[in-house]
Design a protein around this motif. Structure first.
Motif, PDB file in Angstrom:
ATOM      1  N   ARG A 164      50.525  18.975  28.993  1.00  0.00           N
ATOM      2  CA  ARG A 164      50.163  19.936  28.515  1.00  0.00           C
ATOM      3  C   ARG A 164      50.623  20.185  27.060  1.00  0.00           C
ATOM      4  N   GLN A 165      51.910  20.089  26.869  1.00  0.00           N
ATOM      5  CA  GLN A 165      52.699  20.420  25.635  1.00  0.00           C
ATOM      6  C   GLN A 165      52.355  19.292  24.601  1.00  0.00           C
ATOM      7  N   SER A 166      51.840  18.284  25.133  1.00  0.00           N
ATOM      8  CA  SER A 166      51.265  17.012  24.040  1.00  0.00           C
ATOM      9  C   SER A 166      49.952  17.374  23.598  1.00  0.00           C
ATOM     10  N   LEU A 167      49.307  18.363  24.240  1.00  0.00           N
ATOM     11  CA  LEU A 167      47.969  18.547  23.736  1.00  0.00           C
ATOM     12  C   LEU A 167      47.885  19.897  22.807  1.00  0.00           C
ATOM     13  N   SER A 168      46.707  19.670  21.904  1.00  0.00           N
ATOM     14  CA  SER A 168      46.673  20.886  21.102  1.00  0.00           C
ATOM     15  C   SER A 168      45.936  21.997  21.826  1.00  0.00           C
ATOM     16  N   ALA A 169      45.772  23.219  21.216  1.00  0.00           N
ATOM     17  CA  ALA A 169      45.193  24.321  22.051  1.00  0.00           C
ATOM     18  C   ALA A 169      43.364  23.835  22.089  1.00  0.00           C
ATOM     19  N   GLU A 170      43.080  23.323  21.198  1.00  0.00           N
ATOM     20  CA  GLU A 170      41.800  22.901  21.073  1.00  0.00           C
ATOM     21  C   GLU A 170      41.318  21.945  22.351  1.00  0.00           C
ATOM     22  N   GLU A 171      42.445  20.904  22.310  1.00  0.00           N
ATOM     23  CA  GLU A 171      42.102  19.933  23.406  1.00  0.00           C
ATOM     24  C   GLU A 171      42.354  20.546  24.892  1.00  0.00           C
ATOM     25  N   LEU A 172      43.358  21.464  24.993  1.00  0.00           N
ATOM     26  CA  LEU A 172      43.491  22.333  26.318  1.00  0.00           C
ATOM     27  C   LEU A 172      42.169  22.837  26.801  1.00  0.00           C
ATOM     28  N   THR A 173      41.483  23.751  25.556  1.00  0.00           N
ATOM     29  CA  THR A 173      40.370  24.287  25.949  1.00  0.00           C
ATOM     30  C   THR A 173      39.138  23.405  26.362  1.00  0.00           C
ATOM     31  N   TRP A 174      38.987  22.339  25.716  1.00  0.00           N
ATOM     32  CA  TRP A 174      38.185  21.340  25.932  1.00  0.00           C
ATOM     33  C   TRP A 174      38.200  20.958  27.392  1.00  0.00           C
ATOM     34  N   LEU A 175      39.471  20.549  27.792  1.00  0.00           N
ATOM     35  CA  LEU A 175      39.740  19.986  28.857  1.00  0.00           C
ATOM     36  C   LEU A 175      39.525  21.137  30.268  1.00  0.00           C
ATOM     37  N   GLU A 176      40.068  22.212  29.975  1.00  0.00           N
ATOM     38  CA  GLU A 176      40.000  23.361  30.831  1.00  0.00           C
ATOM     39  C   GLU A 176      38.499  23.840  31.158  1.00  0.00           C
ATOM     40  N   SER A 177      37.817  23.636  30.246  1.00  0.00           N
ATOM     41  CA  SER A 177      35.953  23.890  30.421  1.00  0.00           C
ATOM     42  C   SER A 177      35.394  23.021  31.397  1.00  0.00           C
ATOM     43  N   GLY A 178      35.984  22.058  31.968  1.00  0.00           N
ATOM     44  CA  GLY A 178      35.665  20.942  32.892  1.00  0.00           C
ATOM     45  C   GLY A 178      35.160  19.832  32.137  1.00  0.00           C
ATOM     46  N   LYS A 179      34.925  19.451  30.939  1.00  0.00           N
ATOM     47  CA  LYS A 179      34.409  18.526  30.132  1.00  0.00           C
ATOM     48  C   LYS A 179      35.370  17.102  30.438  1.00  0.00           C
ATOM     49  N   PHE A 180      34.535  16.129  30.490  1.00  0.00           N
ATOM     50  CA  PHE A 180      35.340  14.763  30.607  1.00  0.00           C
ATOM     51  C   PHE A 180      34.382  13.521  30.172  1.00  0.00           C
ATOM     52  N   VAL A 181      34.956  12.712  29.256  1.00  0.00           N
ATOM     53  CA  VAL A 181      34.278  11.406  29.256  1.00  0.00           C
ATOM     54  C   VAL A 181      34.686  10.143  29.876  1.00  0.00           C
ATOM     55  N   GLU A 182      34.025   9.279  30.229  1.00  0.00           N
ATOM     56  CA  GLU A 182      34.314   8.137  31.135  1.00  0.00           C
ATOM     57  C   GLU A 182      34.456   6.895  30.190  1.00  0.00           C
ATOM     58  N   LEU A 183      35.359   5.886  30.169  1.00  0.00           N
ATOM     59  CA  LEU A 183      35.240   4.734  29.445  1.00  0.00           C
ATOM     60  C   LEU A 183      33.811   3.908  30.031  1.00  0.00           C
ATOM     61  N   GLU A 184      33.619   4.124  31.167  1.00  0.00           N
ATOM     62  CA  GLU A 184      32.359   3.617  31.670  1.00  0.00           C
ATOM     63  C   GLU A 184      30.910   3.747  30.938  1.00  0.00           C
ATOM     64  N   SER A 185      31.170   4.999  30.152  1.00  0.00           N
ATOM     65  CA  SER A 185      29.777   5.284  29.285  1.00  0.00           C
ATOM     66  C   SER A 185      29.888   4.160  27.964  1.00  0.00           C
ATOM     67  N   PHE A 186      30.689   3.653  27.666  1.00  0.00           N
ATOM     68  CA  PHE A 186      30.793   2.724  26.423  1.00  0.00           C
ATOM     69  C   PHE A 186      30.509   1.460  26.783  1.00  0.00           C
ATOM     70  N   THR A 187      30.238   0.679  26.026  1.00  0.00           N
ATOM     71  CA  THR A 187      29.545  -0.867  26.390  1.00  0.00           C
ATOM     72  C   THR A 187      30.923  -1.791  26.342  1.00  0.00           C
ATOM     73  N   PRO A 188      30.986  -2.839  26.936  1.00  0.00           N
ATOM     74  CA  PRO A 188      32.073  -3.451  26.833  1.00  0.00           C
ATOM     75  C   PRO A 188      32.632  -3.951  25.356  1.00  0.00           C
ATOM     76  N   GLN A 189      31.434  -4.336  24.425  1.00  0.00           N
ATOM     77  CA  GLN A 189      32.174  -4.397  23.317  1.00  0.00           C
ATOM     78  C   GLN A 189      32.810  -3.691  22.508  1.00  0.00           C
ATOM     79  N   ARG A 190      32.453  -2.220  22.784  1.00  0.00           N
ATOM     80  CA  ARG A 190      33.058  -1.254  21.920  1.00  0.00           C
ATOM     81  C   ARG A 190      34.404  -1.050  22.591  1.00  0.00           C
ATOM     82  N   ILE A 191      34.546  -0.953  24.079  1.00  0.00           N
ATOM     83  CA  ILE A 191      35.896  -0.877  24.709  1.00  0.00           C
ATOM     84  C   ILE A 191      36.806  -1.991  24.073  1.00  0.00           C
ATOM     85  N   ILE A 192      36.428  -3.398  24.251  1.00  0.00           N
ATOM     86  CA  ILE A 192      37.264  -4.425  23.443  1.00  0.00           C
ATOM     87  C   ILE A 192      37.505  -4.125  22.302  1.00  0.00           C
TER      88      ILE A 192
END
Length: 254
Positions: free
Chosen positions: A189-217
């Motif tokens: 938690r200390q490594s995250l900004s207040a904005e990042e903590l608020t974003w996470l604690e709102s329940g939001k998340f993004v999975e790597l699986e939502s990106f194409t293989p080309q973009r991940i690589i």
């Protein structure tokens, strides 16, 4: 080759610009089966990762060497994707998942890695509480790098990267993710900004699986070669263009 990812661990999803559709796994399978009936097999789709626990026999001449770099993923699916696309060969690195994939060579690979005091470790993960805790896990787990001075670099996904990216994101939300964010270790938690903590604690998340293989690589390649400033809020991190069409895709991807 099918041009879309189809399916996720439990849900399929297809995104068209700002419109997003959630599909059940059975719907995705029906569409995929129908597509293959008409067009033939899709050779570039990977099966589920093989959880083979029997240690593989590795030539002693190989194990005498080490690697300069290690990529640790927070899921076996992403590790399998990178290995299938020969990322380890092309970038001279080992690839493992935090879950111990590939199990058959995990212990041997870790023995090889620990021989190199100059090893650099790159963490690649979902932008969710579990993923955000990956680096902390690597530093505090005796099976990994507890009490080690090994350099560990967080490639992402981080909330900072997601917040800085203005388009092309498949952002999900769940009460479970919100609760898990509130239970993150204090060091994380200390490594995250207040904005990042608020974003996470709102329940939001993004999975790597939502990106194409080309973009991940491409993002991972730029991260380990130092051509991306991972400390900046540069949204181009996740908006690099997709090129080529010879990448393997994973059947469980969405």
């Amino acid at each position: 080759m099918l041009s879309l990812y189809l399916g996720t661990r439990q849900l399929g999803r297809i995104g068209f610009l700002t419109q997003e559709f959630l599909l059940s796994q059975s719907q995705v399978k029906d569409w995929l089966d129908r597509w293959q009936q008409i067009n033939g097999s899709i050779l570039k789709i990977l099966p589920s990762p093989n959880q083979e626990n029997t240690p593989a026999t590795v030539n002693y001449d190989v194990t005498a060497y080490s690697f300069d770099r290690l990529v640790v993923c927070d899921s076996a699916n992403i590790a399998q994707l990178l290995i299938a696309n020969n990322f380890h060969f092309e970038n001279n690195c080992a690839i493992l998942s935090i879950t111990g994939y590939p199990q058959s060579i995990f212990d041997t690979t870790m023995q090889m890695l620990r021989r190199n005091p100059d090893l650099k470790v790159y963490a690649l993960h979902d932008c969710n509480p579990q993923g955000i805790g990956l680096v902390h896990n690597l530093r505090t787990n005796a099976n990994w790098f507890l009490n080690s001075e090994i350099v560990i670099i967080d490639i992402g996904l981080t909330p900072r990267q997601i917040i800085a990216t203005k388009r092309g994101m498949f952002i999900q939300s769940s009460p479970e993710s919100a609760q898990a964010a509130k239970e993150l270790p204090e060091e994380v938690r200390q490594s995250l900004s207040a904005e990042e903590l608020t974003w996470l604690e709102s329940g939001k998340f993004v999975e790597l699986e939502s990106f194409t293989p080309q973009r991940i690589i491409k993002v991972l390649q730029k991260g380990i070669t130092g051509s991306l400033n991972l400390e900046s809020d540069d949204s181009s991190l996740l908006l690099v263009g997709d090129t080529g069409n010879d990448m393997y895709i994973v059947q469980s991807f969405g």
